[in-house]
Design an enzyme around this catalytic site. Sequence first.
Site, PDB file in Angstrom:
ATOM      1  N   HIS A 253       2.565   7.186  -7.867  1.00 30.77           N
ATOM      2  CA  HIS A 253       2.092   6.813  -9.197  1.00 30.77           C
ATOM      3  C   HIS A 253       3.280   6.518 -10.121  1.00 30.77           C
ATOM      4  O   HIS A 253       3.133   5.782 -11.105  1.00 30.77           O
ATOM      5  CB  HIS A 253       1.250   7.927  -9.813  1.00 30.77           C
ATOM      6  N   ASP A 327      -3.787   0.111  -2.681  1.00 31.61           N
ATOM      7  CA  ASP A 327      -3.877   1.228  -3.618  1.00 31.61           C
ATOM      8  C   ASP A 327      -3.788   0.629  -5.021  1.00 31.61           C
ATOM      9  O   ASP A 327      -3.493  -0.568  -5.173  1.00 31.61           O
ATOM     10  CB  ASP A 327      -2.750   2.227  -3.360  1.00 31.61           C
TER      11      ASP A 327
END
Length: 1001
Positions: A253, A327
């Site tokens: 992230h 993703d």
Amino acid sequence: MKSRFVQIIPLLLILIIVLNCATNKVRQKSDANLELNTVQTNELTKKNAENLPFDYVTVTSIEKKWVDSVYNSMTVEERIGQLFMVAAYSNKDSAHIKSLDKLIDEQKIGGLIFFQGGPVRQAQMTNRFQERTKTPLFIGIDAEWGLSMRLDSVNRFPWNMTLGAIQDLKLIEEAGKQMALQSKKLGIHFNFAPVLDINTNPKNPIIGNRSFGEDKEKVTERAMALMNGLQSNGVFATGKHFPGHGATSSDSHYTLPVIDFSQEHIRDVELYPYKKLINKGLASVMVAHLEVPSFESRKGFPSSISNVIVTDLLKNELNFKGLIFTDALNMKGASNFKSPGDIDLAAFQAGNDILLFPENVPVAIQKIKEAYDQQLISEERLAYSVKKILQFKYKAGLNKYKPIDIQSIATTMNPPEMVALQNRLYENIVTVVRNKASIIPIKNLEKDKIAYVKLGDDSNGVFLEMLKNYAEVTEISNSNLDSLLTDLSDYSKVIISYHKADGAWKKHDLSSEEIQKINEIAKRKKVILSCFVKPYALSAIPSFEDIDGVIVGYQNNEMAQIAVAELIFGAIQAKGKLPVSINEEFKVNHGLTTEKINRLGFTHPHNVGVDELVLQRIDAIMQKAIGEKMTPGGQIVVARKGKVIYQKAFGFHTYDNQVMVKNSDIYDVASLTKIVSTLPNVMQLYDVKKVTLETKLGDMLPIFKGTDKENIIFKDLLSHYARLQAWIPFYKGTLNEEKKPSEKYYRKLYSEDFPFQVAENLYLRKDYQDSILSAIATSKLLPRKEYKYSDFTFIILKHFIENSTGKTLDELSEKNFYIKMGATNTLYNPLKKVDMSIIPPSEEDAYFRYQTIQGYVHDMTAAMEGGVGGHAGIFSNALDMAKIMQLFLQKGNYGGQQFFSSETFDIFNTCYYCPEGNRRGIGFDKPQLGKSGPTCGCASMTSFGHTGFTGTMAWADPDKELVYIFLSNRTYPNADKNLLSQNNIREDIQQVIYDAILPEN
């Protein structure tokens, strides 16, 4: 001219044929990546016949027609729009909703991935968006442990690592099924689960509890089970994070993690679950943002945009034909590498089908359109992904889209089956990793004095309450270690529990002070350490040598706390095994089995074949009883197959509605005393042949020698078939002319001559008990032998027991049964041990004691016996009463001890005079033989129990493995009218219980 035209016709036909052939070749080439040929299709279909819930390979003609029709109706921009799945939140404002409206209207996006919010709000948004879209939207959600990962108001499933402890894979498949059913109610087509990462790095900052564990085989088995549960119930599963995120030490992230393994290692470990699941029909895969140098030589190049990883490895080498998601493209692992639009284009060119969570859809569509126009992306490539997306939309039923039924969501999101499954999951999850000298389960309660110490900063209330359901457990709390050790000095065992907030990414580390407390207590006492945290937290403890028992509960929630408490006391046995290694002693797959010792457990009604919704009708019956002043309040417990499935307290102590009834309050159980105190002691005497069914009363007690009662046999005495009178109001003989307690018999203060307290500031002379027995001995017998309920029987038995053993009945009951069984709330004369505030009053006495009767036995004769009667005097709560009835149901066995023989129980539970119209067993009441009686008429003839004057009932049915307890103080403020009995409240509740038993159960 005519002849020339005729000559040209064959040439034209040949040209047409050639053109058709060329067109067909182009079409075949275009479709080659979308559909396998018939031979391949048949082979793969056969290969996956058993486990291919979503057959994304076989394409029917109807399906193909729909896909082609929709595709052909789209512009190029609309086709590109299908590639995008955009983030949606049901907890944001109208501006967010309008921004999504705009993307749907203008960019024709293909789907939404929902994040935080609530189920009703999400369903409303989904209906809104599906209504306005030209092509139905995919709805996805990242719900690895169920919708509660993202939404409020829905039940939470365990984390994957928690599920990793389960050995029964059918339970994990059932979890997947329930997740799917939950998702379908909200119109969700994709759950981005299961996680296939092998968590080989204990300090992994982003996977951790999201992984099923560190063993590739175990991870694969559990992921497969979850996938099967999801896909066989209509929701597409998504394996992630390809090619494997379990060994990372950074979070994608925020940065680009590096997987620094060889190709051989990655193929052997990280790709292992993908190979297995793809072979069994995995619908989709999510590609992670990782740097994998052994496959992708370009430094800092994310796997999600690597043609080598997405196309060469996943599509070609692993032969994956399902949908491929990136993703989230807003994650720094991707967005740091390329700007919005460029990253989307690169991801599509690498071979991904759906671009998840793009930062800027209009720019991304423009970039891909430009590449298409420049022939950097072929029509063939675009058709491959878009048609595949449409094919999956067809398989999801979006060709016949129906709006979500909003009204049903509130009542169907958390069905009983789902709550019941939670119980079963945690019973199979809890893991015992150390059990020195078999300290778990705690068996001989009478030999231990148990203390409890809490560590950690999160809630422990359910755990402590559950521990106290099994034994007398004292919480010791002191921040100072020396003072804590002093406070623990009188205790033989200490249960320590460690609680941290139940968050997947929260720190669960034990502090040095907490570790010191554990070690210092363990050096001095026998310790059971229960940890409601991720397994890795225990690795901070340097040595477990002094710790006798160690239990991993994995998560700090109600279900885990219940299961661990049950395990400690043997209501369930340990079945879980570690999904990861804690240290050299406690490695992956380590887990000990413990003994189950037949103590009552707790579960959802559905798990024992009972309909929870039907059972809830009890509430209305009790509210009616309270509302119409049949009783101020009460307690009810229902148990089946050794599990408590219903435990509730109702109303207040009195009609002033000041003190609410709690499950821990204790009631005067009145005549239940007969079977929960006197009778089990008599059974023990029967076992050692102190009495037989034919023993005569004159031989039992000398006072009956020479009377007309000396030849009454034991069987008749306990069957209420001995011609004895129902009762004698002995108290009236101790009142003066003003009908007040006479000074001849009573004093206001205790003394040796006046030792028996009958109420506050009221003590009876010590020789009066002999008068009671003498009065029974000289009382008149009834004229004929017939069933007549009599208190005399158990008054007599009390004296027989005490004469035979040389000990008082209260002492015997406590030592022989209550302490050993953990029925620590069951006792005579409760005010000697507990505060009056937890005892509902039984009457405002205006005829004998002239005061509120609270904490003193209501029955006048039992009061005159010092509160210890054979027929009355016990105070208890419904759970303790259930334990004793379970003891009977288990024919004398409870908590690993045999209190009396099963043969003796069978003898006492026999109705010897049923042919003569007498329904009674030996001491036990039995179901009615005619229309009226103590039960609903639905209990089997093997059932047994008793009722009590204060509004109590305890009943057990071996045929249905059922225990039912009803406690109340219906006699308050006075006992004149028994409205509870007249309205059949106890019986009606019993009927509901039988009605709730599911067919074939």
